[in-house]
Design an enzyme around this catalytic site. Structure first.
Site, mmCIF file in Angstrom:
data_model
loop_
_atom_site.group_PDB
_atom_site.id
_atom_site.type_symbol
_atom_site.label_atom_id
_atom_site.label_comp_id
_atom_site.label_asym_id
_atom_site.label_seq_id
_atom_site.Cartn_x
_atom_site.Cartn_y
_atom_site.Cartn_z
ATOM 1 N N ASP A 69 -28.211 40.296 -54.578
ATOM 2 C CA ASP A 69 -26.878 40.405 -55.171
ATOM 3 C C ASP A 69 -26.787 41.811 -55.755
ATOM 4 O OD1 ASP A 69 -24.744 40.469 -56.965
ATOM 5 O OD2 ASP A 69 -25.020 38.400 -57.626
ATOM 6 N N VAL A 70 -25.895 42.647 -55.204
ATOM 7 C CA VAL A 70 -25.858 44.055 -55.604
ATOM 8 C C VAL A 70 -25.401 44.270 -57.048
ATOM 9 C CG1 VAL A 70 -25.509 44.919 -53.249
ATOM 10 C CG2 VAL A 70 -23.516 44.455 -54.711
ATOM 11 N N ASN A 96 -21.885 49.271 -49.437
ATOM 12 C CA ASN A 96 -20.654 48.742 -48.810
ATOM 13 C C ASN A 96 -20.158 47.449 -49.427
ATOM 14 O OD1 ASN A 96 -18.820 48.050 -46.304
ATOM 15 N ND2 ASN A 96 -20.272 46.335 -46.499
ATOM 16 N N TYR A 169 -9.413 45.204 -58.216
ATOM 17 C CA TYR A 169 -9.931 45.833 -56.991
ATOM 18 C C TYR A 169 -9.588 47.320 -56.958
ATOM 19 C CZ TYR A 169 -10.725 46.527 -51.939
ATOM 20 O OH TYR A 169 -11.160 46.984 -50.711
ATOM 21 N N LYS A 173 -12.134 50.660 -57.031
ATOM 22 C CA LYS A 173 -12.187 51.703 -56.002
ATOM 23 C C LYS A 173 -11.869 53.081 -56.606
ATOM 24 C CE LYS A 173 -13.307 48.864 -52.669
ATOM 25 N NZ LYS A 173 -14.645 48.874 -52.076
HETATM 26 P P1 NAD Z 1 -16.294 41.291 -45.802
HETATM 27 O O1 NAD Z 1 -15.902 40.217 -46.734
HETATM 28 O O2 NAD Z 1 -16.476 40.953 -44.373
HETATM 29 O O3 NAD Z 1 -17.622 42.015 -46.273
HETATM 30 C C1 NAD Z 1 -18.050 42.102 -47.619
HETATM 31 C C2 NAD Z 1 -19.535 41.922 -47.623
HETATM 32 O O4 NAD Z 1 -20.041 42.085 -48.952
HETATM 33 C C3 NAD Z 1 -19.924 40.516 -47.166
HETATM 34 O O5 NAD Z 1 -20.983 40.607 -46.244
HETATM 35 C C4 NAD Z 1 -20.366 39.846 -48.453
HETATM 36 O O6 NAD Z 1 -21.329 38.829 -48.245
HETATM 37 C C5 NAD Z 1 -20.952 41.035 -49.188
HETATM 38 N N1 NAD Z 1 -21.072 40.802 -50.625
HETATM 39 C C6 NAD Z 1 -20.120 40.346 -51.482
HETATM 40 N N2 NAD Z 1 -20.619 40.248 -52.725
HETATM 41 C C7 NAD Z 1 -21.907 40.666 -52.654
HETATM 42 C C8 NAD Z 1 -22.941 40.814 -53.601
HETATM 43 N N3 NAD Z 1 -22.750 40.512 -54.889
HETATM 44 N N4 NAD Z 1 -24.144 41.266 -53.177
HETATM 45 C C9 NAD Z 1 -24.368 41.577 -51.878
HETATM 46 N N5 NAD Z 1 -23.417 41.457 -50.926
HETATM 47 C C10 NAD Z 1 -22.208 41.012 -51.318
HETATM 48 O O7 NAD Z 1 -15.186 42.426 -45.967
HETATM 49 P P2 NAD Z 1 -15.176 43.936 -45.479
HETATM 50 O O8 NAD Z 1 -13.764 44.257 -45.212
HETATM 51 O O9 NAD Z 1 -16.176 44.170 -44.416
HETATM 52 O O10 NAD Z 1 -15.590 44.711 -46.817
HETATM 53 C C11 NAD Z 1 -16.632 45.674 -46.855
HETATM 54 C C12 NAD Z 1 -16.243 46.798 -47.782
HETATM 55 O O11 NAD Z 1 -15.136 47.505 -47.218
HETATM 56 C C13 NAD Z 1 -15.810 46.352 -49.172
HETATM 57 O O12 NAD Z 1 -16.339 47.242 -50.144
HETATM 58 C C14 NAD Z 1 -14.298 46.470 -49.107
HETATM 59 O O13 NAD Z 1 -13.720 46.691 -50.365
HETATM 60 C C15 NAD Z 1 -14.152 47.678 -48.205
HETATM 61 N N6 NAD Z 1 -12.834 47.813 -47.598
HETATM 62 C C16 NAD Z 1 -12.389 46.940 -46.659
HETATM 63 C C17 NAD Z 1 -11.141 47.125 -46.104
HETATM 64 C C18 NAD Z 1 -10.581 46.229 -45.046
HETATM 65 O O14 NAD Z 1 -9.415 46.398 -44.669
HETATM 66 N N7 NAD Z 1 -11.340 45.289 -44.499
HETATM 67 C C19 NAD Z 1 -10.331 48.190 -46.519
HETATM 68 C C20 NAD Z 1 -10.814 49.051 -47.496
HETATM 69 C C21 NAD Z 1 -12.069 48.856 -48.025
#
Ligand code: NAD
Length: 271
Positions: A69-70, A96, A169, A173
């Site tokens: 858990d990060v 990430n 959120y 960011k």
């Molecule tokens: P996602 O939900 O598929 O991935 C998020 C990942 O983080 C998952 O694998 C989840 O298990 C993991 N996670 C959550 N809490 C955690 C914790 N406490 N410890 C370890 N792992 C944990 O969604 P995503 O879109 O792939 O998101 C990845 C990153 O990209 C995030 O930081 C998100 O804010 C960012 N992001 C996504 C988008 C988008 O449009 N999808 C846009 C901008 C930024």
């Protein structure tokens, strides 16, 4: 998923957090395809992490899964220790992992606020700090990379675009921007590069409701001048390049990869 077998990152070791799905999984796969051995972090989804590992190893790469858990300091430190022991060191860390817990400001509980800050911002701090400690302790390996180490923070267009209904959120960011820039300034003399990727709308679990019906996607596309929703591999390929020596002179930057979402598309017709 990438088909490139270029060895841009040959001989390098990488850790990607939140790599059991979405963008993190695609980044891990891209780093693996470009020659890095990858520690695939997951919080709870072991099956997802194992699938990411399998994609990398099926393509001839090296990867293993590591739980943490990060948002927890002891777990982040144990994760780095495990990655270093299994891989023999680290050259690239992609921080990430991130979550959304949405609520209108007036309804948002302290718990909803804190959860997002803990994972999205404190989690990034813990990983950036541990990455820097790890790189500095190991020392330069000029035959592997021009930099002592590369850190990539997964930010968002919402480090600059305000987002009603998502104040926790967007704040996390915005915080990542100064975490990344201040760390980049402090770590540049060590030859550690710190940058962020700011994705726009990418098709993942975090935002399924925004694109999984034609109506939702049409509405989302009004915000994207380039007229397509992004794919996780768009971000994966950027991360692989940003971690490589081809990007050696880039530090302290957020690279937005958003199909133009940060171009204020509402002004395209004159405002
Ligand atoms: P996602 O939900 O598929 O991935 C998020 C990942 O983080 C998952 O694998 C989840 O298990 C993991 N996670 C959550 N809490 C955690 C914790 N406490 N410890 C370890 N792992 C944990 O969604 P995503 O879109 O792939 O998101 C990845 C990153 O990209 C995030 O930081 C998100 O804010 C960012 N992001 C996504 C988008 C988008 O449009 N999808 C846009 C901008 C930024």
């Amino acid at each position: 998923m990438p088909t490139s077998t270029s060895a841009r990152l040959a001989g390098q070791f990488a850790l990607v957090t939140g790599a059991s799905s979405g963008i993190g999984a695609a980044v891990a796969v891209a780093l693996g395809a470009h020659g890095a051995a990858v520690a695939v972090n997951y919080g709870h989804d072991a099956d997802g992490a194992n699938a990411t590992v399998k994609t990398i190893t099926d393509a001839g790469g090296t990867a293993f899964a590591v739980q943490a858990d990060v948002s927890k300091e002891d777990q982040v430190q144990a994760m780095f220790q495990q990655a270093i022991e299994r891989l023999g060191g680290l050259h690239i860390v992609v921080s990430n992992a991130g979550i959304q817990v949405d609520a209108a400001l007036v309804d948002m509980t302290l718990e909803q606020w804190q959860k997002v800050i803990d994972v999205n911002l404190t989690g990034q701090f813990l990983c950036v700090r541990e990455a820097a400690r790890t790189f500095i302790k190991r020392g330069m390996q000029p035959d592997v990379s021009k930099a002592l180490g590369k850190i990539i923070c997964m930010s968002s267009v919402h480090e600059v675009i305000p987002w009603a209904g998502h104040v926790n959120y967007a704040t996390s960011k915005g915080g990542i921007m100064q975490l990344m820039k201040s760390s980049a300034q402090e770590l540049a003399p060590h030859k550690i590069r710190v940058n962020s990727i700011g994705p726009g709308a990418i098709k993942t679990h975090i935002n399924t409701a925004a694109w999984d019906t034609p109506e939702a996607e049409a509405s989302l596309l009004k915000l994207i001048p380039y007229a397509r929703v992004g794919e996780p591999d768009d971000i994966g390929q950027l991360a692989a390049w940003l971690a490589s020596d081809e990007a050696d002179y880039i530090t302290g930057q957020t690279i937005f990869m958003d199909g133009g979402m940060t171009l204020y598309p509402g002004f395209a017709a004159g405002g």
